[in-house]
Each structure stands twice: as C-alpha cells, then as structure tokens.
Motif scaffolding. Sequence first.
Motif, PDB file in Angstrom:
ATOM      1  N   GLU A   1       0.811  -1.218   0.000  1.00 24.93           N
ATOM      2  CA  GLU A   1       0.000   0.000   0.000  1.00 24.93           C
ATOM      3  C   GLU A   1       0.843   1.266   0.000  1.00 24.93           C
ATOM      4  OE1 GLU A   1      -2.788   1.798   3.359  1.00 24.93           O
ATOM      5  OE2 GLU A   1      -3.775   0.089   2.368  1.00 24.93           O
ATOM      6  N   SER A   2       1.956   1.258   0.743  1.00 19.42           N
ATOM      7  CA  SER A   2       2.792   2.461   0.809  1.00 19.42           C
ATOM      8  C   SER A   2       3.414   2.776  -0.540  1.00 19.42           C
ATOM      9  CB  SER A   2       3.882   2.309   1.880  1.00 19.42           C
ATOM     10  OG  SER A   2       4.753   1.235   1.552  1.00 19.42           O
ATOM     11  N   VAL A   3       3.817   1.743  -1.277  1.00 15.59           N
ATOM     12  CA  VAL A   3       4.383   1.942  -2.611  1.00 15.59           C
ATOM     13  C   VAL A   3       3.319   2.516  -3.547  1.00 15.59           C
ATOM     14  CG1 VAL A   3       5.349   0.796  -4.646  1.00 15.59           C
ATOM     15  CG2 VAL A   3       6.129   0.143  -2.368  1.00 15.59           C
ATOM     16  N   LEU A   4       2.116   1.951  -3.495  1.00 16.13           N
ATOM     17  CA  LEU A   4       1.031   2.452  -4.338  1.00 16.13           C
ATOM     18  C   LEU A   4       0.698   3.895  -3.983  1.00 16.13           C
ATOM     19  CD1 LEU A   4      -1.149   2.072  -6.464  1.00 16.13           C
ATOM     20  CD2 LEU A   4      -2.625   1.090  -4.689  1.00 16.13           C
ATOM     21  N   ARG A   5       0.673   4.199  -2.690  1.00 14.28           N
ATOM     22  CA  ARG A   5       0.365   5.570  -2.280  1.00 14.28           C
ATOM     23  C   ARG A   5       1.388   6.547  -2.865  1.00 14.28           C
ATOM     24  NH1 ARG A   5       0.458   4.785   2.688  1.00 14.28           N
ATOM     25  NH2 ARG A   5      -1.780   4.428   2.999  1.00 14.28           N
ATOM     26  N   GLY A   6       2.666   6.203  -2.759  1.00 16.76           N
ATOM     27  CA  GLY A   6       3.707   7.069  -3.308  1.00 16.76           C
ATOM     28  C   GLY A   6       3.586   7.214  -4.816  1.00 16.76           C
ATOM     29  N   GLN A   7       3.194   6.136  -5.492  1.00 15.36           N
ATOM     30  CA  GLN A   7       3.037   6.188  -6.943  1.00 15.36           C
ATOM     31  C   GLN A   7       1.880   7.092  -7.338  1.00 15.36           C
ATOM     32  OE1 GLN A   7       4.955   4.635  -9.684  1.00 15.36           O
ATOM     33  NE2 GLN A   7       3.754   6.356 -10.429  1.00 15.36           N
ATOM     34  N   LEU A   8       0.779   6.998  -6.630  1.00 13.29           N
ATOM     35  CA  LEU A   8      -0.374   7.851  -6.936  1.00 13.29           C
ATOM     36  C   LEU A   8      -0.053   9.317  -6.675  1.00 13.29           C
ATOM     37  CD1 LEU A   8      -3.276   5.673  -5.457  1.00 13.29           C
ATOM     38  CD2 LEU A   8      -2.587   5.897  -7.857  1.00 13.29           C
ATOM     39  N   GLU A   9       0.662   9.594  -5.605  1.00  9.03           N
ATOM     40  CA  GLU A   9       1.068  10.974  -5.317  1.00  9.03           C
ATOM     41  C   GLU A   9       1.959  11.508  -6.425  1.00  9.03           C
ATOM     42  OE1 GLU A   9       2.901  10.532  -1.525  1.00  9.03           O
ATOM     43  OE2 GLU A   9       1.006  10.688  -0.408  1.00  9.03           O
ATOM     44  N   HIS A  10       2.840  10.653  -6.924  1.00 13.02           N
ATOM     45  CA  HIS A  10       3.736  11.060  -8.016  1.00 13.02           C
ATOM     46  C   HIS A  10       2.938  11.370  -9.284  1.00 13.02           C
ATOM     47  CE1 HIS A  10       7.457  11.373 -10.224  1.00 13.02           C
ATOM     48  NE2 HIS A  10       7.073  10.441 -11.082  1.00 13.02           N
ATOM     49  N   LEU A  11       1.937  10.558  -9.575  1.00  3.98           N
ATOM     50  CA  LEU A  11       1.098  10.807 -10.759  1.00  3.98           C
ATOM     51  C   LEU A  11       0.399  12.162 -10.646  1.00  3.98           C
ATOM     52  CD1 LEU A  11      -0.574   7.323 -11.376  1.00  3.98           C
ATOM     53  CD2 LEU A  11       1.179   8.427 -12.771  1.00  3.98           C
ATOM     54  N   LEU A  12      -0.049  12.500  -9.457  1.00  2.00           N
ATOM     55  CA  LEU A  12      -0.712  13.792  -9.253  1.00  2.00           C
ATOM     56  C   LEU A  12       0.247  14.951  -9.513  1.00  2.00           C
ATOM     57  CD1 LEU A  12      -2.823  13.044  -6.042  1.00  2.00           C
ATOM     58  CD2 LEU A  12      -3.674  13.326  -8.392  1.00  2.00           C
ATOM     59  N   LEU A  13       1.488  14.798  -9.057  1.00  2.00           N
ATOM     60  CA  LEU A  13       2.485  15.852  -9.267  1.00  2.00           C
ATOM     61  C   LEU A  13       2.836  15.981 -10.747  1.00  2.00           C
ATOM     62  CD1 LEU A  13       4.916  15.232  -6.260  1.00  2.00           C
ATOM     63  CD2 LEU A  13       3.342  17.156  -6.565  1.00  2.00           C
ATOM     64  N   ILE A  14       3.079  14.845 -11.402  1.00  3.30           N
ATOM     65  CA  ILE A  14       3.418  14.866 -12.825  1.00  3.30           C
ATOM     66  C   ILE A  14       2.276  15.453 -13.641  1.00  3.30           C
ATOM     67  CG2 ILE A  14       3.806  13.400 -14.849  1.00  3.30           C
ATOM     68  CD1 ILE A  14       6.281  13.661 -13.215  1.00  3.30           C
ATOM     69  N   GLY A  15       1.039  15.114 -13.268  1.00  2.00           N
ATOM     70  CA  GLY A  15      -0.130  15.582 -14.000  1.00  2.00           C
ATOM     71  C   GLY A  15      -0.344  17.077 -13.934  1.00  2.00           C
ATOM     72  N   GLN A  16       0.352  17.754 -13.033  1.00  6.00           N
ATOM     73  CA  GLN A  16       0.223  19.198 -12.900  1.00  6.00           C
ATOM     74  C   GLN A  16       1.211  19.966 -13.771  1.00  6.00           C
ATOM     75  OE1 GLN A  16       0.472  20.098  -8.707  1.00  6.00           O
ATOM     76  NE2 GLN A  16      -1.252  18.766  -8.196  1.00  6.00           N
ATOM     77  N   LYS A  17       2.153  19.248 -14.389  1.00  8.38           N
ATOM     78  CA  LYS A  17       3.103  19.918 -15.278  1.00  8.38           C
ATOM     79  C   LYS A  17       2.381  20.420 -16.522  1.00  8.38           C
ATOM     80  CE  LYS A  17       7.333  17.446 -13.968  1.00  8.38           C
ATOM     81  NZ  LYS A  17       8.174  18.648 -13.720  1.00  8.38           N
ATOM     82  N   ARG A  18       2.774  21.575 -17.017  1.00  5.79           N
ATOM     83  CA  ARG A  18       2.057  22.222 -18.122  1.00  5.79           C
ATOM     84  C   ARG A  18       2.152  21.443 -19.429  1.00  5.79           C
ATOM     85  NH1 ARG A  18       3.472  28.467 -18.457  1.00  5.79           N
ATOM     86  NH2 ARG A  18       1.817  28.292 -20.031  1.00  5.79           N
ATOM     87  N   ASN A  19       3.220  20.679 -19.602  1.00  3.03           N
ATOM     88  CA  ASN A  19       3.395  19.933 -20.857  1.00  3.03           C
ATOM     89  C   ASN A  19       2.964  18.468 -20.728  1.00  3.03           C
ATOM     90  OD1 ASN A  19       5.679  19.475 -19.136  1.00  3.03           O
ATOM     91  ND2 ASN A  19       6.742  18.550 -20.868  1.00  3.03           N
ATOM     92  N   VAL A  20       2.306  18.125 -19.613  1.00  2.03           N
ATOM     93  CA  VAL A  20       1.920  16.738 -19.364  1.00  2.03           C
ATOM     94  C   VAL A  20       0.423  16.625 -19.112  1.00  2.03           C
ATOM     95  CG1 VAL A  20       2.235  14.712 -17.885  1.00  2.03           C
ATOM     96  CG2 VAL A  20       4.176  16.232 -18.351  1.00  2.03           C
ATOM     97  N   GLU A  21      -0.194  15.627 -19.719  1.00  2.00           N
ATOM     98  CA  GLU A  21      -1.586  15.313 -19.428  1.00  2.00           C
ATOM     99  C   GLU A  21      -1.687  13.842 -19.044  1.00  2.00           C
ATOM    100  OE1 GLU A  21      -4.149  16.418 -22.648  1.00  2.00           O
ATOM    101  OE2 GLU A  21      -4.307  18.475 -21.926  1.00  2.00           O
ATOM    102  N   VAL A  22      -2.292  13.582 -17.896  1.00  2.00           N
ATOM    103  CA  VAL A  22      -2.520  12.220 -17.423  1.00  2.00           C
ATOM    104  C   VAL A  22      -4.020  11.973 -17.418  1.00  2.00           C
ATOM    105  CG1 VAL A  22      -2.308  10.609 -15.489  1.00  2.00           C
ATOM    106  CG2 VAL A  22      -0.433  12.193 -16.010  1.00  2.00           C
TER     107      VAL A  22
END
Length: 314
Positions: free
Chosen positions: A216-237
Amino acid sequence: MTEHKGAEAGAEAIPGEHENDSAGTGTGVVSLGDGWENDDGAGRRPGDDAGRGVVVAFGQTMKTLRVREGLEREEFGRRIGYSASTVASFEQGRRIPSPGAIERADEVLGAGGLLCLWKEQVERAQYPVFFQGMAGLEKEAVELVAYDTLVVKGLLQTEEYMRALLAMRRPPLDEETTEQRVTARLARRDVFDRRPAPLLSFVLDEAILRRPYGGESVLRGQLEHLLLIGQKRNVEVQVMPVDREDNAGVNGPFTVVTRKDGKKFVYAEAQGVGSLQTDPEQGVLAAARYGIIRSQALSPRESLELIEGVLGSL
C-alpha cells in the motif's frame, strides 16, 4: 509480427534513418527482444553483457586517472559527491554513473574531457541493446503519447514502484541487473524537464491505479507522483475507467513517439517481446487510435480527481 535480425538489427534500425526495417523487407517492424518498458519479459537481457563491457572499460579508465592523481576512493568520492563504495562500483562496472557524475569526475581528475567522451556510450549502455534506439527517440521526441493497461508507464514510475515490479520478475533478476535498470529508468525521466518541453500524454487503465504492487505504501507514493506529474504544463494524465463500454485500446498498451521531422514511431510490448513500428502508415494509425482512446477516457481534470479519490481510500 515479423522478426528480423534480433537485437542487432533493432539497434541499427530504430533511429529511423531508413523508411523501412534494416532487413529491407518493407514491413517496418523491428524485433527488439524481450520486454523492457513494462517488465513483463523473463530472463536476462541479451544486450546486458555488451553494455556492461562499455561500463567496465569506462570504470577502468576512471580508476587509472584517479590512481594517477594519487586520490583514494574516499577522497575522490567526497569531491564528486559519492561514497567510496559507490566509486568502487563505478570503477568495477557494477553501477553506471550519471552524466553529471562523469563531468564532475573529469574535472576533479583533470582529465581534460577524456571521461566526458564516454558520456554518450555510457548512457546508451544503461539499456539493453534492443531498447537503446527507443531511449534515443525519447530524447528526440517533440511529442510522446502512451496507453497502458498493466502497470504504470516506466516514465511515470517512482523508484519504489520500479523496484517492486523488478522484484516480481521470474526468473528473478540479480541485484546488479536490478540496480542498473532502476538507474536507467530514473535517467529517462529527464524528458519531463527538457527544454524545449515535449508534449507528453498518458492514458492509464483505472485498474492500474488499484493494483498494490509492492504494498500500500508503494502504491500511495506512486499515486502521489502521478498527481504531481499531472500538474506539469506539458503533461496530461488521463484515466480509462473500468466501466467504459467502448475502448479503442483493447489490443493492449503502446507508445507513439513523434520526432522533429514529423516521423512517428510505435513501440509495444506483449508477452516479453518488444517491437518498434517504423512504417509511417502504422505511426499515423496508432496516433489516430490514441486520439480515440483519449476521447473515451476521463478528462485530465476528472482523471486527477479520480486518482485523488483512490489515494484517499488507501
């Protein structure tokens, strides 16, 4: 899929210098050996030994220069920002230094650019032979789009998630190979901060967000990372919900890379085999298919909200 000359043919043809594949058959399909991106292959990569030879030669060169300068590993490591044990790993070819580490080593050892001459070769050696061309295309991409159904895209993975996936490989990977693959995959994330910034778009199947690989901790960190990446102006998730009745991606995951010259390349993996489509028609069709997938998925804003919801439920 038509196979040609295996890893060696792939290494030559991937950069796209020819309209068709290197065997001259006109199929535009290059066989790339066992899977790399999604870690769904098995066994040792055929390109590992070739790449290791380059890394070992570099390490020996660095050691020779260090000894010439009269520096112990501990002092040398302190100057370039690494421990003595890591320096030993570099010199013995067990770990691959980053381009920045090579530049610092060159300066500290007064190599006059000798070590820097190795940067490109050492960087390529991070990847199996069959993936070196694809890694090069990522660096040249003005646009990269990808649809994934089994695991989070390699470019989007956290280090913990990478290690969890690699630990699941059967037969098991040895520690040395695991470390090399983690280092290589982390290095590829430079694409997010490159200037000029490429356009990056990722659609993930919702089921990926709920698979607790590594715990669960690994998944939590991965989901948090996706949220951060998804906020970049040149990235869409975006997320493809599991309840969708229509999904143009039923044939499985794939990646489309577009270069400055407009040429598109399609990379896909299935059952431990990776392939690169160099045929222009296939590139256009794959890009069109990806456009349909995007239209069927949740919008980027809705997708980030769904990821937040999954994260909140953990």
